[in-house]
Design a protein around this motif. Structure first.
Motif, PDB file in Angstrom:
ATOM      1  N   GLU A 119      -3.023  10.595   4.244  1.00 43.86           N
ATOM      2  CA  GLU A 119      -2.458   9.831   5.352  1.00 43.86           C
ATOM      3  C   GLU A 119      -1.458   8.787   4.840  1.00 43.86           C
ATOM      4  N   TYR A 120      -1.825   8.123   3.743  1.00 46.35           N
ATOM      5  CA  TYR A 120      -0.942   7.126   3.151  1.00 46.35           C
ATOM      6  C   TYR A 120       0.323   7.766   2.594  1.00 46.35           C
ATOM      7  N   VAL A 121       0.165   8.929   1.946  1.00 44.03           N
ATOM      8  CA  VAL A 121       1.319   9.632   1.401  1.00 44.03           C
ATOM      9  C   VAL A 121       2.282  10.017   2.514  1.00 44.03           C
ATOM     10  N   ARG A 122       1.751  10.505   3.631  1.00 43.11           N
ATOM     11  CA  ARG A 122       2.607  10.855   4.776  1.00 43.11           C
ATOM     12  C   ARG A 122       3.327   9.626   5.312  1.00 43.11           C
ATOM     13  N   PHE A 123       2.616   8.506   5.365  1.00 35.15           N
ATOM     14  CA  PHE A 123       3.217   7.272   5.856  1.00 35.15           C
ATOM     15  C   PHE A 123       4.379   6.852   4.953  1.00 35.15           C
ATOM     16  N   CYS A 124       4.153   6.886   3.638  1.00 36.33           N
ATOM     17  CA  CYS A 124       5.210   6.490   2.693  1.00 36.33           C
ATOM     18  C   CYS A 124       6.445   7.365   2.844  1.00 36.33           C
ATOM     19  N   GLU A 125       6.235   8.674   3.007  1.00 36.53           N
ATOM     20  CA  GLU A 125       7.357   9.590   3.144  1.00 36.53           C
ATOM     21  C   GLU A 125       8.105   9.318   4.451  1.00 36.53           C
ATOM     22  N   GLY A 126       7.352   9.037   5.522  1.00 36.77           N
ATOM     23  CA  GLY A 126       7.989   8.733   6.807  1.00 36.77           C
ATOM     24  C   GLY A 126       8.809   7.460   6.753  1.00 36.77           C
ATOM     25  N   VAL A 127       8.278   6.431   6.086  1.00 36.94           N
ATOM     26  CA  VAL A 127       9.012   5.171   5.958  1.00 36.94           C
ATOM     27  C   VAL A 127      10.259   5.368   5.104  1.00 36.94           C
ATOM     28  N   ARG A 128      10.135   6.161   4.038  1.00 37.52           N
ATOM     29  CA  ARG A 128      11.291   6.401   3.177  1.00 37.52           C
ATOM     30  C   ARG A 128      12.418   7.098   3.946  1.00 37.52           C
ATOM     31  N   LYS A 129      12.056   8.095   4.761  1.00 37.78           N
ATOM     32  CA  LYS A 129      13.069   8.804   5.550  1.00 37.78           C
ATOM     33  C   LYS A 129      13.701   7.899   6.604  1.00 37.78           C
ATOM     34  N   ALA A 130      12.898   7.028   7.196  1.00 34.24           N
ATOM     35  CA  ALA A 130      13.387   6.184   8.289  1.00 34.24           C
ATOM     36  C   ALA A 130      14.185   4.985   7.800  1.00 34.24           C
ATOM     37  N   THR A 131      13.818   4.436   6.629  1.00 30.02           N
ATOM     38  CA  THR A 131      14.407   3.170   6.192  1.00 30.02           C
ATOM     39  C   THR A 131      15.028   3.210   4.805  1.00 30.02           C
ATOM     40  N   GLY A 132      14.677   4.221   4.002  1.00 30.47           N
ATOM     41  CA  GLY A 132      15.141   4.259   2.615  1.00 30.47           C
ATOM     42  C   GLY A 132      14.270   3.466   1.668  1.00 30.47           C
ATOM     43  N   ILE A 133      13.250   2.767   2.177  1.00 26.46           N
ATOM     44  CA  ILE A 133      12.365   1.977   1.318  1.00 26.46           C
ATOM     45  C   ILE A 133      11.304   2.885   0.707  1.00 26.46           C
ATOM     46  N   ASP A 134      11.177   2.824  -0.612  1.00 26.69           N
ATOM     47  CA  ASP A 134      10.266   3.694  -1.352  1.00 26.69           C
ATOM     48  C   ASP A 134       8.975   2.946  -1.659  1.00 26.69           C
ATOM     49  N   LEU A 135       7.937   3.217  -0.865  1.00 28.81           N
ATOM     50  CA  LEU A 135       6.649   2.565  -1.092  1.00 28.81           C
ATOM     51  C   LEU A 135       5.882   3.187  -2.255  1.00 28.81           C
ATOM     52  N   GLY A 136       6.363   4.328  -2.775  1.00 33.15           N
ATOM     53  CA  GLY A 136       5.661   4.993  -3.858  1.00 33.15           C
ATOM     54  C   GLY A 136       5.627   4.195  -5.144  1.00 33.15           C
ATOM     55  N   GLN A 137       6.458   3.149  -5.273  1.00 31.90           N
ATOM     56  CA  GLN A 137       6.484   2.340  -6.488  1.00 31.90           C
ATOM     57  C   GLN A 137       5.596   1.100  -6.373  1.00 31.90           C
ATOM     58  N   TYR A 138       4.867   0.988  -5.265  1.00 28.44           N
ATOM     59  CA  TYR A 138       3.937  -0.115  -5.101  1.00 28.44           C
ATOM     60  C   TYR A 138       2.526   0.348  -5.457  1.00 28.44           C
ATOM     61  N   ARG A 139       1.649  -0.600  -5.721  1.00 30.54           N
ATOM     62  CA  ARG A 139       0.255  -0.263  -6.043  1.00 30.54           C
ATOM     63  C   ARG A 139      -0.383   0.388  -4.825  1.00 30.54           C
ATOM     64  N   PRO A 140      -0.804   1.647  -4.929  1.00 28.74           N
ATOM     65  CA  PRO A 140      -1.210   2.378  -3.720  1.00 28.74           C
ATOM     66  C   PRO A 140      -2.423   1.786  -3.016  1.00 28.74           C
ATOM     67  N   ALA A 141      -3.468   1.443  -3.753  1.00 28.15           N
ATOM     68  CA  ALA A 141      -4.677   0.943  -3.091  1.00 28.15           C
ATOM     69  C   ALA A 141      -4.392  -0.372  -2.372  1.00 28.15           C
ATOM     70  N   GLN A 142      -3.684  -1.261  -3.045  1.00 28.63           N
ATOM     71  CA  GLN A 142      -3.364  -2.561  -2.465  1.00 28.63           C
ATOM     72  C   GLN A 142      -2.458  -2.409  -1.245  1.00 28.63           C
ATOM     73  N   MET A 143      -1.440  -1.555  -1.371  1.00 27.95           N
ATOM     74  CA  MET A 143      -0.499  -1.378  -0.272  1.00 27.95           C
ATOM     75  C   MET A 143      -1.158  -0.678   0.913  1.00 27.95           C
ATOM     76  N   GLU A 144      -1.997   0.308   0.648  1.00 28.22           N
ATOM     77  CA  GLU A 144      -2.657   1.005   1.755  1.00 28.22           C
ATOM     78  C   GLU A 144      -3.549   0.047   2.538  1.00 28.22           C
ATOM     79  N   ARG A 145      -4.230  -0.853   1.835  1.00 35.77           N
ATOM     80  CA  ARG A 145      -5.057  -1.844   2.538  1.00 35.77           C
ATOM     81  C   ARG A 145      -4.192  -2.731   3.422  1.00 35.77           C
ATOM     82  N   ARG A 146      -3.055  -3.154   2.924  1.00 39.24           N
ATOM     83  CA  ARG A 146      -2.158  -3.993   3.729  1.00 39.24           C
ATOM     84  C   ARG A 146      -1.685  -3.245   4.963  1.00 39.24           C
TER      85      ARG A 146
END
Length: 281
Positions: free
Chosen positions: A26-53
């Motif tokens: 679910e988190y991976v899908r979210f990151c890909e959707g945000v990247r397509k919509a905004t260009g922001i790459d969440l894949g370079q953030y700490r996954p557990a910490q970012m998913e909690r946020r």
């Protein structure tokens, strides 16, 4: 708060490939959707910490899963803007950590000025401008005749627009001395304080994603403070190596009070004080 591409004297290739996101499907899908919509790459953030946020953000909107949250963001531009505001943590103040700015005033900047009367400085992840205007005040006081080249960059265009205005709340001003307040700021209704036009004209503002865009080179000082705390270790290492390449020999990197460079010696950094690292001569 990572910070459009700089000129051709780049120290690294433009537009690195997006990092594959890790974490729940679910988190991976979210990151890909945000990247397509905004260009922001969440894949370079700490996954557990970012998913909690992200799940916390979603729950505050009455949404229980990230797929629904992503759909709401893509559907509603205002919601996406609010999400980006939360993602880019714009917490700052003028002369934040005043003891470190005293180090800059008394030691770091004077040592750089002994090599050149005009400095090239970058506030990377500039937020709403408190840091870069603090640096500008020091430059104007220490070397008023210098032809300084000052860049301030952030990933968020809206926060850059705010930084260009140079308006600050009383809470932002608590580390500004009365003399500096009288010289460099004008009090306005609100109450707010607006920085002098002389300082605003001296700064070039630019949108930049630190994890993807080109860097210029030949900087004497780079300030990147409290920006990388959510990045994963690989992203931090890449960024600090790129900062090293972007500095001229003897240049200084100024980081935040909660940050450190792991394996700084192996990377090629020399310690130059508390939260200061130097590129060897």
């Amino acid at each position: 708060r990572p910070a459009a591409p700089a000129p051709s004297r780049a120290a690294a290739p433009a537009r690195q490939a997006p990092a594959p996101a890790e974490g729940s499907p679910e988190y991976v899908r979210f990151c890909e959707g945000v990247r397509k919509a905004t260009g922001i790459d969440l894949g370079q953030y700490r996954p557990a910490q970012m998913e909690r946020r992200l799940r916390s953000f979603a729950q505050r909107q009455g949404v229980n899963d990230l797929d629904q949250y992503l759909a709401s963001l893509v559907r509603d531009r205002a919601a996406m803007d609010a999400f980006l505001d939360r993602m880019t943590i714009n917490v700052s103040e003028l002369f934040r950590n005043p003891e470190r700015f005293e180090d800059l005033e008394k030691t770091v900047i004077p040592s750089l000025l002994r090599r050149s009367g005009s400095l090239k400085i970058w506030s990377a992840g500039c937020s709403y401008g408190a840091e870069v205007y603090s640096l500008m005040i020091l430059l104007k006081e220490l070397a008023p005749s210098g032809r300084h080249d000052v860049l301030a960059a952030d990933i968020d265009n809206r926060i850059i627009a705010r930084a260009k205005e140079g308006r600050f709340a009383p809470s932002d001003m608590r580390n500004v001395t009365p003399a500096r307040r009288n010289k460099w700021f004008a009090e306005q209704e609100g109450p707010t304080w607006q920085v002098a036009p002389e300082l605003r004209r001296a700064v070039t503002f630019r949108q930049m994603d630190l994890l993807r865009d080109r860097f210029d080179s030949g900087f004497d000082l780079i300030a990147c403070r409290n920006v990388v705390i959510y990045f994963n270790d690989d992203a931090k290492d890449v960024l600090y190596k790129r900062f090293l390449d972007a500095l001229r020999p003897g240049g200084i990197l100024f980081i935040g009070s909660t940050e450190r460079i792991n394996n700084a010696d192996q990377m090629g950094w020399q310690k130059a004080g508390t939260f200061f690292y130097q590129k060897p001569e």
